[in-house]
Motif scaffolding. Structure first.
Motif, PDB file in Angstrom:
ATOM      1  N   LYS B  97       0.862  -1.177   0.000  1.00  0.00           N
ATOM      2  CA  LYS B  97       0.000   0.000   0.000  1.00  0.00           C
ATOM      3  C   LYS B  97       0.896   1.223   0.000  1.00  0.00           C
ATOM      4  CE  LYS B  97      -2.236   2.008   3.435  1.00  0.00           C
ATOM      5  NZ  LYS B  97      -2.854   2.018   4.766  1.00  0.00           N
ATOM      6  N   THR B  98       0.476   2.268  -0.716  1.00  0.00           N
ATOM      7  CA  THR B  98       1.258   3.502  -0.712  1.00  0.00           C
ATOM      8  C   THR B  98       0.374   4.652  -0.271  1.00  0.00           C
ATOM      9  OG1 THR B  98       2.654   2.746  -2.541  1.00  0.00           O
ATOM     10  CG2 THR B  98       2.607   5.100  -2.103  1.00  0.00           C
ATOM     11  N   GLN B  99       0.926   5.483   0.614  1.00  0.00           N
ATOM     12  CA  GLN B  99       0.178   6.625   1.112  1.00  0.00           C
ATOM     13  C   GLN B  99       0.953   7.895   0.807  1.00  0.00           C
ATOM     14  OE1 GLN B  99      -0.054   6.574   5.353  1.00  0.00           O
ATOM     15  NE2 GLN B  99      -1.068   8.562   5.492  1.00  0.00           N
ATOM     16  N   LEU B 100       0.293   8.862   0.194  1.00  0.00           N
ATOM     17  CA  LEU B 100       0.945  10.130  -0.092  1.00  0.00           C
ATOM     18  C   LEU B 100       0.964  10.979   1.175  1.00  0.00           C
ATOM     19  CD1 LEU B 100       2.138  12.054  -2.254  1.00  0.00           C
ATOM     20  CD2 LEU B 100      -0.185  12.949  -2.549  1.00  0.00           C
ATOM     21  N   LEU B 101       2.152  11.389   1.587  1.00  0.00           N
ATOM     22  CA  LEU B 101       2.245  12.198   2.802  1.00  0.00           C
ATOM     23  C   LEU B 101       2.176  13.684   2.494  1.00  0.00           C
ATOM     24  CD1 LEU B 101       5.011  10.335   4.844  1.00  0.00           C
ATOM     25  CD2 LEU B 101       2.533  10.207   5.110  1.00  0.00           C
ATOM     26  N   GLY B 102       2.769  14.060   1.362  1.00  0.00           N
ATOM     27  CA  GLY B 102       2.751  15.471   1.034  1.00  0.00           C
ATOM     28  C   GLY B 102       3.645  15.794  -0.145  1.00  0.00           C
ATOM     29  N   VAL B 103       3.447  16.967  -0.698  1.00  0.00           N
ATOM     30  CA  VAL B 103       4.255  17.421  -1.825  1.00  0.00           C
ATOM     31  C   VAL B 103       4.720  18.834  -1.538  1.00  0.00           C
ATOM     32  CG1 VAL B 103       4.310  17.809  -4.300  1.00  0.00           C
ATOM     33  CG2 VAL B 103       2.807  16.067  -3.363  1.00  0.00           C
ATOM     34  N   LYS B 104       6.009  19.074  -1.770  1.00  0.00           N
ATOM     35  CA  LYS B 104       6.532  20.430  -1.631  1.00  0.00           C
ATOM     36  C   LYS B 104       7.177  20.840  -2.941  1.00  0.00           C
ATOM     37  CE  LYS B 104       8.982  18.942   1.807  1.00  0.00           C
ATOM     38  NZ  LYS B 104       9.986  18.781   2.894  1.00  0.00           N
ATOM     39  N   PRO B 183      23.623   1.895   5.659  1.00  0.00           N
ATOM     40  CA  PRO B 183      22.991   1.644   6.958  1.00  0.00           C
ATOM     41  C   PRO B 183      23.264   2.850   7.844  1.00  0.00           C
ATOM     42  CG  PRO B 183      24.650  -0.037   6.388  1.00  0.00           C
ATOM     43  CD  PRO B 183      24.859   1.133   5.487  1.00  0.00           C
ATOM     44  N   THR B 184      22.229   3.496   8.294  1.00  0.00           N
ATOM     45  CA  THR B 184      22.434   4.687   9.122  1.00  0.00           C
ATOM     46  C   THR B 184      21.249   4.889  10.065  1.00  0.00           C
ATOM     47  OG1 THR B 184      23.018   7.044   9.075  1.00  0.00           O
ATOM     48  CG2 THR B 184      21.455   6.289   7.417  1.00  0.00           C
ATOM     49  N   ALA B 185      21.138   6.052  10.662  1.00  0.00           N
ATOM     50  CA  ALA B 185      20.067   6.318  11.619  1.00  0.00           C
ATOM     51  C   ALA B 185      18.956   7.132  10.963  1.00  0.00           C
ATOM     52  CB  ALA B 185      20.619   7.061  12.827  1.00  0.00           C
ATOM     53  N   ALA B 186      17.742   6.924  11.421  1.00  0.00           N
ATOM     54  CA  ALA B 186      16.597   7.625  10.846  1.00  0.00           C
ATOM     55  C   ALA B 186      16.593   9.084  11.271  1.00  0.00           C
ATOM     56  CB  ALA B 186      15.299   6.967  11.277  1.00  0.00           C
ATOM     57  N   PRO B 187      16.479  10.030  10.297  1.00  0.00           N
ATOM     58  CA  PRO B 187      16.282  11.433  10.659  1.00  0.00           C
ATOM     59  C   PRO B 187      14.900  11.610  11.276  1.00  0.00           C
ATOM     60  CG  PRO B 187      16.754  11.159   8.297  1.00  0.00           C
ATOM     61  CD  PRO B 187      16.508   9.796   8.873  1.00  0.00           C
ATOM     62  N   GLU B 188      14.754  12.725  11.952  1.00  0.00           N
ATOM     63  CA  GLU B 188      13.521  13.024  12.689  1.00  0.00           C
ATOM     64  C   GLU B 188      12.233  12.733  11.910  1.00  0.00           C
ATOM     65  OE1 GLU B 188      13.754  14.363  15.921  1.00  0.00           O
ATOM     66  OE2 GLU B 188      11.560  14.085  16.069  1.00  0.00           O
ATOM     67  N   HIS B 189      12.080  13.371  10.752  1.00  0.00           N
ATOM     68  CA  HIS B 189      10.800  13.267  10.027  1.00  0.00           C
ATOM     69  C   HIS B 189      10.544  11.846   9.533  1.00  0.00           C
ATOM     70  CE1 HIS B 189      13.642  13.752   6.742  1.00  0.00           C
ATOM     71  NE2 HIS B 189      12.696  13.547   5.842  1.00  0.00           N
ATOM     72  N   VAL B 190      11.607  11.113   9.237  1.00  0.00           N
ATOM     73  CA  VAL B 190      11.451   9.732   8.793  1.00  0.00           C
ATOM     74  C   VAL B 190      11.014   8.845   9.953  1.00  0.00           C
ATOM     75  CG1 VAL B 190      12.674   7.729   7.908  1.00  0.00           C
ATOM     76  CG2 VAL B 190      13.151   9.985   6.953  1.00  0.00           C
ATOM     77  N   ALA B 191      11.685   9.045  11.091  1.00  0.00           N
ATOM     78  CA  ALA B 191      11.369   8.254  12.272  1.00  0.00           C
ATOM     79  C   ALA B 191       9.895   8.424  12.632  1.00  0.00           C
ATOM     80  CB  ALA B 191      12.258   8.674  13.435  1.00  0.00           C
ATOM     81  N   GLN B 192       9.442   9.657  12.550  1.00  0.00           N
ATOM     82  CA  GLN B 192       8.055   9.969  12.884  1.00  0.00           C
ATOM     83  C   GLN B 192       7.082   9.215  11.963  1.00  0.00           C
ATOM     84  OE1 GLN B 192       8.087  14.077  13.474  1.00  0.00           O
ATOM     85  NE2 GLN B 192       6.303  14.106  14.843  1.00  0.00           N
ATOM     86  N   ALA B 193       7.373   9.259  10.680  1.00  0.00           N
ATOM     87  CA  ALA B 193       6.489   8.613   9.713  1.00  0.00           C
ATOM     88  C   ALA B 193       6.481   7.103   9.886  1.00  0.00           C
ATOM     89  CB  ALA B 193       6.907   8.984   8.293  1.00  0.00           C
ATOM     90  N   LEU B 194       7.639   6.529  10.146  1.00  0.00           N
ATOM     91  CA  LEU B 194       7.728   5.079  10.265  1.00  0.00           C
ATOM     92  C   LEU B 194       7.368   4.603  11.672  1.00  0.00           C
ATOM     93  CD1 LEU B 194      11.020   4.244   8.299  1.00  0.00           C
ATOM     94  CD2 LEU B 194       8.679   3.695   7.630  1.00  0.00           C
ATOM     95  N   ASN B 195       7.090   5.566  12.535  1.00  0.00           N
ATOM     96  CA  ASN B 195       6.769   5.239  13.917  1.00  0.00           C
ATOM     97  C   ASN B 195       7.906   4.484  14.607  1.00  0.00           C
ATOM     98  OD1 ASN B 195       5.246   5.110  16.266  1.00  0.00           O
ATOM     99  ND2 ASN B 195       4.256   3.198  15.678  1.00  0.00           N
ATOM    100  N   ILE B 196       9.125   4.947  14.368  1.00  0.00           N
ATOM    101  CA  ILE B 196      10.271   4.420  15.097  1.00  0.00           C
ATOM    102  C   ILE B 196      10.925   5.572  15.841  1.00  0.00           C
ATOM    103  CG2 ILE B 196      10.680   2.549  13.459  1.00  0.00           C
ATOM    104  CD1 ILE B 196      12.810   4.144  12.156  1.00  0.00           C
ATOM    105  N   ARG B 197      11.905   5.267  16.665  1.00  0.00           N
ATOM    106  CA  ARG B 197      12.549   6.324  17.431  1.00  0.00           C
ATOM    107  C   ARG B 197      13.567   7.061  16.563  1.00  0.00           C
ATOM    108  NH1 ARG B 197      15.134   2.688  21.624  1.00  0.00           N
ATOM    109  NH2 ARG B 197      15.435   1.700  19.605  1.00  0.00           N
ATOM    110  N   THR B 198      13.692   8.358  16.793  1.00  0.00           N
ATOM    111  CA  THR B 198      14.734   9.107  16.101  1.00  0.00           C
ATOM    112  C   THR B 198      16.055   8.439  16.418  1.00  0.00           C
ATOM    113  OG1 THR B 198      13.515  11.032  16.812  1.00  0.00           O
ATOM    114  CG2 THR B 198      15.556  11.411  15.613  1.00  0.00           C
ATOM    115  N   GLY B 199      16.871   8.291  15.405  1.00  0.00           N
ATOM    116  CA  GLY B 199      18.181   7.714  15.656  1.00  0.00           C
ATOM    117  C   GLY B 199      18.202   6.215  15.544  1.00  0.00           C
TER     118      GLY B 199
END
Lengths: 235, 235
Positions: B97-104, B183-199
């Motif tokens: 499933k794909t959900q559009l979050l936004g366009v800038k 392989p790295t850590a999730a930035p803030e906005h990504v973590a929020q969207a994926l419902n994981i912790r920042t970092g």
DNA sequence: AATAACTGCTGGACTAGTCCAAAAACCAAC
DNA sequence: GTTGGTTTTTGGACTAGTCCAGCAGTTATT
């Protein structure tokens, strides 16, 4: 573990800034956890949490009971280029070293047998090696070779490139390979060799090599410190 | 974080066993941290540490303030196959499933401009989307398109495959791509969207796409939950 | 029937410690 | 000068709590 949010946001930002601003240089030591906890007036647990997070990011790494250090830039690993380890590292103006950890000869366990498409009890050689970049152990490699394809290989210098040895001694050219890249945790023996904690994240690469006659000749398991590498593919 | 050694070795082994023995099934909830800490008579911190470690391994995942769950099998991602997301997931008997979050729409910041080989101030569209597999958010995607190459694209349905849209509406075929897997850590906005912790660790994929005339048409940043994917290359 | 408020459960973040083991530095004896 | 303990430093692992915020289900209100 508690990943850095409020209190540890500070210390993370400061360290990140110092590293990107080249005030802390690659391989340089960061103040100890206890020092940092005093400097920022937070518990050592919170410091650890912040450092853990920066480690995941790939900015710093730890050495057991030695301290925390700034990570050097990542090596670019292109699986499609037929380039062996030492060559790849040299091409990126870094220095490589390979250390032979040990060799075992055994019957192929079922996982390996499946990978190598072996139908019955077949003896294999397992070669374990540790690779260094700029003096730092970053890669643990396990090669599983079908013994009868490589008679007398154990008397050779196994710290050199196996790819080259395959070609010069046996006339095998690695024609193509299947790769799998899996971010996962380091198994016990790998963690020990790389001097990281068991269960710490590594990039695992499973690779099956085919020769010019399209026969499987060996498989390889690589375990990279995640901060040391990135996969780069151009096609 | 204290990674599991002595006390938490137990709990790790037990959970690992239960998962591999199918007593705990994919997407199923694991007892809460507090319950586990009572069951095994260890602190919640030690439980967390053990769970963290299993999470790195890719066996379990957490959802913020909901609990811990067993990870489904990893999706095999072959960057060399010209196959779009929904197709890839379907081929592996899973649902997407794909959900559009936004366009800038904005001027390309320097990092993007460099990637897209833009020499001066150029407007781009940034499309942010979230992708689900079997109902679980596992992939955050950010597409950066050179605006003037895609007139009127914002009026289209952006939850579908962009590759297909490029082809049908603009006649662009993605001829080749450059990939980087980090392989790295999730930035803030990504973590929020994926419902994981920042970092928290993620697999970041940077991709630059070329059309049939060998022009760069867009670049893409993918952030995968690491337990959800493995990279598979056959050549 | 729909909505708002409450409540319990869950993980997130943190404090303030303790004890341990390995690495490194130091120093004295040979 | 080298060897071999001893001490200090460092991260590893752990205990025993506290307070907070978001989620979900229930209950009370409208």
């Amino acid at each position: 573990m508690g990943v850095a949010k409020d209190v540890s946001k500070d210390i993370k930002a400061v360290l990140r800034d110092q590293i990107s601003g080249k005030l802390l240089l690659p391989l340089q030591k960061i103040p100890s956890e206890r020092e940092l906890s005093e400097l920022f007036s937070i518990t050592r647990i919170s410091v650890k949490s912040a450092l853990d997070s920066l480690e995941v990011e790939g900015l710093i790494y730890r050495e057991d009971r030695r301290g925390w250090f700034v990570s050097p830039p990542r090596i670019k690993y292109n699986p499609l280029s037929r380039c062996h380890f030492h060559q790849m590292i040299r091409d990126q103006q870094r220095t490589a070293k390979t250390q032979l950890l040990g060799v075992k000869s055994m019957m192929a366990p079922s996982i390996i047998a499946t990978l190598l498409a072996l139908s019955e009890l077949t003896p294999i050689h397992v070669i374990e090696r540790l690779r260094y970049i700029d003096g730092r152990a970053v890669l643990f490699v396990e090669n599983c070779l079908i013994s009868h394809c490589f008679p007398d290989i154990l008397s050779e210098d196994l710290a050199q490139s196996l790819t080259i040895l395959y070609a010069t001694k046996y006339g095998f050219k690695t024609n193509r390979s299947n790769f799998e890249f899996i971010p996962t945790a380091a198994p016990e023996h790998v963690a020990q060799a790389l001097n990281i904690r068991t269960g710490q994240q590594v990039l695992k690469i499973c690779r099956v090599n085919y020769n010019q006659h399209n026969d499987i000749i060996d498989c390889e398991f690589e375990y990279w410190r995640t901060d040391a590498v990135m996969i780069s593919i151009n096609n």
